[in-house]
Write a protein that holds these residues in place. Sequence first.
Motif: not given
Length: 191
Positions: A112-114, A158-159, A147-148, A153-154
Amino acid sequence: MIDNQFTRGPEGWCSYDYHASMITGGNVFVLATWDPTGGVDGGGCVFSDHTRWSADTPENPLSILPLLHYRGWVDADPVDLRNAEVSVYLRGDGLNLDGARCYFWAHVTRTRWHLTSAPLRIGDGAWTSEPNRFRLTPDESLWHNSWTAEPDGPRPLEPLLAEAESYGISFVGFSSEVTGRLSMSRFSIER
């Protein structure tokens, strides 16, 4: 591309109760409440409150996911959010953020990215006069990976944005859990 006017129901929007998920051993999502006339200009809206969300403690920093949408719940494929523009009205009623900021986030299985470079405005007891508008630029310096579960790693941003499975609204940076109600009206994503 995506246009949630909430004219016929909550359109798949939910909140996430992490603590209940730990007790039941499976994810607990609570369908948002639909109000057909309580939104901007008498249109539809959805809302959730602190009785339906809790801090997602694996996230760093801790996050609350008061409004989220998984595309698969409405039989929709992942969506390409790269450089898309989001527009959304938010309203808080009795909302105590306790230092939290409100962000948009995107998720693909296990990451997840914020979008921390664009905090969202929440009207206090009323809808904001203008919608929050922001672009989903795939530049990791504008986002935070919270989170990952990927062993290496996360997933790069972009993808992840190219095949987003879910997205939503978060609270981040609180010193105690956010209380009150958060409502959303006229959510759209355009490319």
